[in-house]
Design a protein around this motif. Structure first.
Motif, short mmCIF file in Angstrom:
data_model
loop_
_atom_site.label_atom_id
_atom_site.label_comp_id
_atom_site.label_asym_id
_atom_site.label_seq_id
_atom_site.Cartn_x
_atom_site.Cartn_y
_atom_site.Cartn_z
N MET A 115 1.99 -17.96 -10.28
CA MET A 115 2.71 -17.37 -9.14
C MET A 115 1.89 -17.52 -7.86
N SER A 116 2.53 -17.89 -6.79
CA SER A 116 1.84 -18.02 -5.52
C SER A 116 1.92 -16.75 -4.70
N ILE A 117 2.83 -15.83 -5.07
CA ILE A 117 2.90 -14.54 -4.40
C ILE A 117 3.04 -13.46 -5.46
N SER A 118 2.21 -12.43 -5.38
CA SER A 118 2.28 -11.32 -6.32
C SER A 118 2.21 -10.02 -5.55
N LEU A 119 2.84 -8.98 -6.11
CA LEU A 119 2.98 -7.69 -5.43
C LEU A 119 2.44 -6.58 -6.31
N ALA A 120 1.87 -5.55 -5.68
CA ALA A 120 1.37 -4.41 -6.44
C ALA A 120 1.39 -3.18 -5.55
N LEU A 121 1.79 -2.04 -6.13
CA LEU A 121 1.71 -0.77 -5.42
C LEU A 121 0.24 -0.40 -5.29
N LEU A 122 -0.21 -0.13 -4.06
CA LEU A 122 -1.62 0.15 -3.83
C LEU A 122 -1.95 1.61 -4.15
N PRO A 123 -3.20 1.90 -4.54
CA PRO A 123 -3.56 3.25 -5.00
C PRO A 123 -3.90 4.22 -3.88
N ASP A 124 -3.84 3.81 -2.63
CA ASP A 124 -4.28 4.65 -1.53
C ASP A 124 -3.41 5.90 -1.39
N GLU A 125 -4.02 6.97 -0.91
CA GLU A 125 -3.29 8.21 -0.66
C GLU A 125 -2.34 8.02 0.53
N GLY A 126 -1.38 8.93 0.62
CA GLY A 126 -0.45 8.88 1.75
C GLY A 126 0.82 8.13 1.39
N ALA A 127 1.48 7.57 2.42
CA ALA A 127 2.74 6.88 2.21
C ALA A 127 2.55 5.64 1.34
N PRO A 128 3.53 5.32 0.48
CA PRO A 128 3.40 4.15 -0.39
C PRO A 128 3.20 2.86 0.39
N GLN A 129 2.30 2.01 -0.10
CA GLN A 129 2.04 0.70 0.47
C GLN A 129 2.04 -0.33 -0.64
N VAL A 130 2.40 -1.56 -0.30
CA VAL A 130 2.41 -2.65 -1.25
C VAL A 130 1.38 -3.69 -0.84
N GLY A 131 0.59 -4.13 -1.81
CA GLY A 131 -0.35 -5.21 -1.57
C GLY A 131 0.29 -6.54 -1.92
N ILE A 132 0.14 -7.52 -1.05
CA ILE A 132 0.77 -8.83 -1.21
C ILE A 132 -0.34 -9.88 -1.30
N THR A 133 -0.46 -10.52 -2.44
CA THR A 133 -1.45 -11.57 -2.62
C THR A 133 -0.74 -12.92 -2.65
N LEU A 152 -2.29 -21.91 -1.80
CA LEU A 152 -2.10 -22.53 -0.49
C LEU A 152 -3.07 -23.68 -0.30
N SER A 153 -2.65 -24.64 0.52
CA SER A 153 -3.59 -25.67 0.93
C SER A 153 -4.59 -25.04 1.90
N SER A 154 -5.66 -25.74 2.17
CA SER A 154 -6.70 -25.18 3.03
C SER A 154 -6.97 -26.15 4.19
N PRO A 155 -6.60 -25.74 5.43
CA PRO A 155 -5.98 -24.47 5.81
C PRO A 155 -4.45 -24.54 5.74
N GLU A 181 2.52 -15.64 10.92
CA GLU A 181 1.80 -16.85 11.37
C GLU A 181 0.29 -16.65 11.31
N VAL A 182 -0.18 -16.36 10.10
CA VAL A 182 -1.60 -16.10 9.84
C VAL A 182 -2.22 -17.35 9.20
N GLN A 183 -3.40 -17.73 9.67
CA GLN A 183 -4.10 -18.86 9.07
C GLN A 183 -4.82 -18.42 7.81
N ALA A 184 -4.61 -19.16 6.73
CA ALA A 184 -5.20 -18.82 5.44
C ALA A 184 -5.88 -20.05 4.86
N PHE A 185 -6.86 -19.80 4.00
CA PHE A 185 -7.61 -20.87 3.36
C PHE A 185 -7.53 -20.70 1.85
N GLY A 186 -6.47 -21.25 1.28
CA GLY A 186 -6.28 -21.19 -0.16
C GLY A 186 -5.55 -19.95 -0.64
#
Length: 278
Positions: free
Chosen positions: A1-19, A23-26, A48-53
């Motif tokens: 999978m090139s994109i995966s999602l997970a509910l983050l453990p932080d307190e407060g309002a629910p947030q989702v982590g997106i990995t 990706l090619s580099s850059p 429009e964020v630059q990513a490296f892999g």
């Protein structure tokens, strides 16, 4: 999978982590989210964020109690694997927050407040809306009927929201949010006229106080608000959930090597997702 999602453990309002991986580099990518067919919204901080892999993003405005679909848009470079993933995040609370400051989120119960300072939504909130029509009328000379120039009907506006709480216990958090924030986001509201992730303008806010004497005197604050749906802001300025300074303070007085040794095998993306103590 090139994109995966997970509910983050932080307190407060629910947030989702997106990995995002594979990706090619850059590469230059954006992450978007949808909770209605054929309608996509940019994830704040992931346009429009630059990513490296690979890259990690937080969505602190994830839709609640409904399925959300995330997709990766590659503007330059390439990606292998699937470019979409889905997640359903549940919450028993309504959350009100400044969309540019994830730590500003305040939870509100739909069952009325209590003596611990819980903010409660009063019956009748979210129960009505105005769907205004954008139009101009021109009256030709001598004609009995005007000519109408019509635009698209607007989404829900003037939606009532009444919040009440114990002043001494609540600590003035709602007042500070209303004073400091411009546009607000409301999520997790059940049976509401508003969108699942409602960017709203509140406009004028009216507060009234009532002293209830039943044993210990209680000062009750009630805010009468009116929410009108507006477009999501496009500014890239936002307050990060974790800053370098907050992470350094969290691990103080450990050195970089000591902190790294305490979490063996953790990747850079792992640290971005959760820099908390092991």
């Amino acid at each position: 999978m090139s994109i995966s999602l997970a509910l983050l453990p932080d307190e407060g309002a629910p947030q989702v982590g997106i990995t995002v991986a594979g990706l090619s580099s850059p590469a230059v990518v954006s992450v978007q989210v949808s909770w209605r067919p054929n309608e996509w919204h940019n994830v704040i901080g992931a346009k429009e964020v630059q990513a490296f892999g690979s890259a990690f993003f937080r969505d602190h405005l994830v839709p609640l109690n409904t399925e959300a679909t995330y997709r990766v848009v590659v503007h330059s470079g390439s990606m292998t694997g699937s470019d979409t993933a889905t997640i359903t995040v549940t919450s028993d609370w309504t959350w009100i927050q400044d969309p540019r400051d994830p730590r500003s989120a305040l939870r509100v119960t739909c069952e009325g407040g209590d003596d611990d300072g819980e903010r409660g939504i009063i019956v009748g909130s979210f129960a009505a809306a105005q769907y205004r029509q954008a139009m101009d009328l021109a009256q030709p000379l001598g004609a009995r009927l005007p000519v109408a120039s019509l635009g698209q009907r607007l989404m829900a506006g003037e939606v009532p929201l009444v919040v009440s709480y114990d002043v001494a216990a609540e600590g003035g958090e709602l007042q500070r949010l209303l004073m400091d924030a411009g546009q607000l986001v409301i999520r997790g509201h059940h049976y509401s006229m508003l969108d699942d992730v409602a960017h709203v303008a509140i406009g004028d806010a009216q507060e009234r106080r009532e002293l209830i004497v039943n044993g210990t005197p209680t000062n009750i604050s009630t805010w009468d608000l009116s929410a009108t749906s507006v477009r999501q802001g496009n500014l890239k300025i936002a307050i990060a959930w974790w800053t370098y300074g907050s992470v350094a303070s969290l691990w103080s007085p450990s050195t970089y090597a000591e902190a790294e040794a305490a979490r063996p095998g953790r990747t850079y993306l792992d640290w971005q997702a959760d820099p908390d103590l092991p």
